[in-house]
Enzyme design. Structure first.
Site, short mmCIF file in Angstrom:
data_model
loop_
_atom_site.label_atom_id
_atom_site.label_comp_id
_atom_site.label_asym_id
_atom_site.label_seq_id
_atom_site.Cartn_x
_atom_site.Cartn_y
_atom_site.Cartn_z
N SER A 28 0.82 -1.21 0.00
CA SER A 28 0.00 0.00 0.00
C SER A 28 0.85 1.27 0.00
O SER A 28 0.73 2.10 -0.89
CB SER A 28 -0.93 -0.01 1.22
OG SER A 28 -1.67 1.18 1.30
N GLN A 29 1.73 1.43 0.99
CA GLN A 29 2.59 2.61 1.04
C GLN A 29 3.80 2.47 0.13
O GLN A 29 4.24 3.44 -0.50
CB GLN A 29 3.05 2.88 2.48
CG GLN A 29 1.96 3.39 3.41
CD GLN A 29 1.52 4.81 3.10
OE1 GLN A 29 2.25 5.59 2.49
NE2 GLN A 29 0.31 5.15 3.52
N ARG A 49 10.79 -9.50 -0.71
CA ARG A 49 10.94 -10.94 -0.87
C ARG A 49 10.24 -11.40 -2.15
O ARG A 49 9.28 -10.78 -2.60
CB ARG A 49 10.34 -11.66 0.34
CG ARG A 49 11.13 -11.40 1.63
CD ARG A 49 10.38 -11.85 2.86
NE ARG A 49 11.20 -11.70 4.07
CZ ARG A 49 10.75 -11.87 5.30
NH1 ARG A 49 9.48 -12.20 5.51
NH2 ARG A 49 11.56 -11.72 6.34
N SER A 53 4.54 -9.20 -4.75
CA SER A 53 5.05 -7.83 -4.71
C SER A 53 6.31 -7.67 -5.54
O SER A 53 6.51 -6.66 -6.21
CB SER A 53 5.33 -7.41 -3.26
OG SER A 53 4.14 -7.29 -2.53
N ASP A 83 3.89 -3.67 9.75
CA ASP A 83 4.51 -3.52 11.08
C ASP A 83 4.97 -4.85 11.66
O ASP A 83 6.07 -4.95 12.21
CB ASP A 83 3.51 -2.89 12.06
CG ASP A 83 3.23 -1.43 11.76
OD1 ASP A 83 4.11 -0.76 11.19
OD2 ASP A 83 2.12 -0.98 12.10
N GLN A 86 8.28 -6.31 10.19
CA GLN A 86 9.46 -5.45 10.06
C GLN A 86 10.62 -5.91 10.93
O GLN A 86 11.77 -5.89 10.50
CB GLN A 86 9.10 -4.00 10.41
CG GLN A 86 8.32 -3.28 9.33
CD GLN A 86 8.12 -1.81 9.66
OE1 GLN A 86 8.75 -1.26 10.56
NE2 GLN A 86 7.23 -1.16 8.92
N HIS A 108 5.83 4.72 9.98
CA HIS A 108 5.12 4.58 11.26
C HIS A 108 6.17 4.21 12.30
O HIS A 108 7.08 3.43 12.03
CB HIS A 108 4.05 3.49 11.14
CG HIS A 108 3.24 3.25 12.38
ND1 HIS A 108 2.82 4.26 13.21
CD2 HIS A 108 2.75 2.10 12.92
CE1 HIS A 108 2.11 3.75 14.21
NE2 HIS A 108 2.06 2.45 14.06
N ASP A 191 -1.38 7.65 16.59
CA ASP A 191 -1.89 6.88 15.47
C ASP A 191 -2.64 5.64 15.96
O ASP A 191 -3.76 5.35 15.50
CB ASP A 191 -0.74 6.48 14.54
CG ASP A 191 -1.23 5.84 13.26
OD1 ASP A 191 -1.80 6.56 12.42
OD2 ASP A 191 -1.04 4.62 13.09
N GLU A 231 -25.37 5.97 5.47
CA GLU A 231 -25.36 7.43 5.55
C GLU A 231 -24.12 7.98 6.27
O GLU A 231 -23.88 9.20 6.26
CB GLU A 231 -26.63 7.93 6.24
CG GLU A 231 -27.89 7.69 5.41
CD GLU A 231 -29.12 8.35 6.00
OE1 GLU A 231 -28.98 9.42 6.63
OE2 GLU A 231 -30.22 7.80 5.83
#
Length: 340
Positions: A28-29, A49, A53, A83, A86, A108, A191, A231
């Site tokens: 994503s990032q 790896r 990806s 996270d 890592q 992060h 966060d 809504e």
């Protein structure tokens, strides 16, 4: 304490020029940082790896390596893997290939702040944390603006860590819309609190409770879904655009009066006390330990939570109703996936 917002005109550094940058992870990032930096003229490689990806990064035109090799080649290493993995990637592949004077970055502060990653004292450690998911970081960059970011320095042996963070934030487009200085501690704890108490944990359980109250009182589940979930986007968009004031001005007097009268009954002092307890668990490291222990055991608790959530009636009703609303289902789900 208020902090000053910085913009492109304030970022008069070129700390990334002539440097080889390794983005570790292409989810994503990772894909957003890598592509934005490349489009800003920087030399970017990918460390990831072998797997989906790895293939995607090569398909997108990046020189792609195993993490250890990318770390060897790079001057600046930005760790954008999830996270929970890592610390193992760092221990097994990054740490053996770090050398003095390199810079280690994060989006992060979790692993640095809670001590799961301990960088050598002769390596810069910085953070650039966009306040939005990766697909928005990329899309807004291509549209000529960006997503605001927080930036921080954890250690600065070369004296250049802050310049690297600022130039990185500029390179991904964040300086176009605003940068705020923070610390690893502040970013991490705020966060996690926001996610748990408001944005995800608080919101989803508030919606679920409202749905259950209505259906248990005999109201049709389809109508309950529209009232408490569908809504929600309309209201949040108004708050996003102009705060509580615009939201209230855009709603009926009936709705606004009910907001002031009933809101404090639902979200009363006891909720704030529960939030304080949640923040204390974050600050003490209790939540981090629970999360890491669950990951290391194969995520039994997380998997059980997911299974339970999938069985909720509101999820089943929502899935059926959204089939008739193609306008809410036009996004490419692949853009939201996080690949390890």
């Amino acid at each position: 304490m208020a902090v000053e917002m910085l913009y492109e005109a304030d970022v008069k550094v070129a700390a990334l020029d002539g440097k080889k940058i390794a983005v570790i992870g292409y989810g994503s990032q990772g894909h957003a940082h890598a592509q934005n930096l490349r489009d800003s003229g920087h030399d970017v490689i990918i460390g990831v790896r072998h797997g989906k990806s790895f293939d995607k990064a090569k398909e997108d035109g990046f020189d792609t390596y195993e993490v250890g090799e990318a770390t060897k080649l790079a001057d600046i290493i930005m760790v954008l893997a999830p996270d929970e993995i890592q610390k193992d990637i760092y221990k097994d592949e990054i740490a053996p290939n770090l050398s003095a004077g390199k810079a280690l970055g994060f989006a992060h502060g979790f692993n640095i702040h809670f001590g799961y990653i301990k960088a050598p004292e002769d390596v810069d450690v910085f953070m650039v944390a966009p306040k939005g998911p990766g697909h928005l970081v990329r899309r807004t960059y291509t549209e000529g603006f960006g997503v605001p970011s927080l930036y921080a320095v954890y250690q600065n042996p070369t004296g250049n860590a802050e310049n690297i963070a600022l130039d990185w934030a500029k390179g991904i487009g964040s300086a176009r819309v605003g940068l705020l200085v923070t610390t690893f501690k502040e970013e991490t704890e705020e966060d996690l609190f926001g996610e748990q108490a408001v944005l995800m944990g608080g919101l989803t359980h508030l919606i679920e409770a409202g749905f259950e109250v209505l259906t248990e009182a005999g109201y049709a589940p389809q109508l309950a879904y529209f009232e408490v979930l569908h809504e929600m986007k309309l209201i949040v968009d108004l708050i996003y655009e102009g705060g509580f004031k615009k939201m209230r001005q855009s709603c009926s007097n009936t709705a606004e009066f009910g907001d002031f009268v009933t809101g404090p009954r639902v979200i009363g002092p006891e909720v704030k006390e529960n939030m304080k307890a949640a923040l204390a668990d974050i600050q003490s490291g209790k939540f981090a330990r629970e999360f890491v222990e669950d990951h290391d055991a194969g995520f039994p608790r997380l998997k059980a939570f997911r299974k339970e959530a999938e069985g909720l009636e509101i999820e089943k009703i929502g899935a059926e109703l959204r089939k008739a609303m193609p306008f809410v289902n036009q996004n490419d789900d692949d853009a939201f996936k996080i690949y390890n």
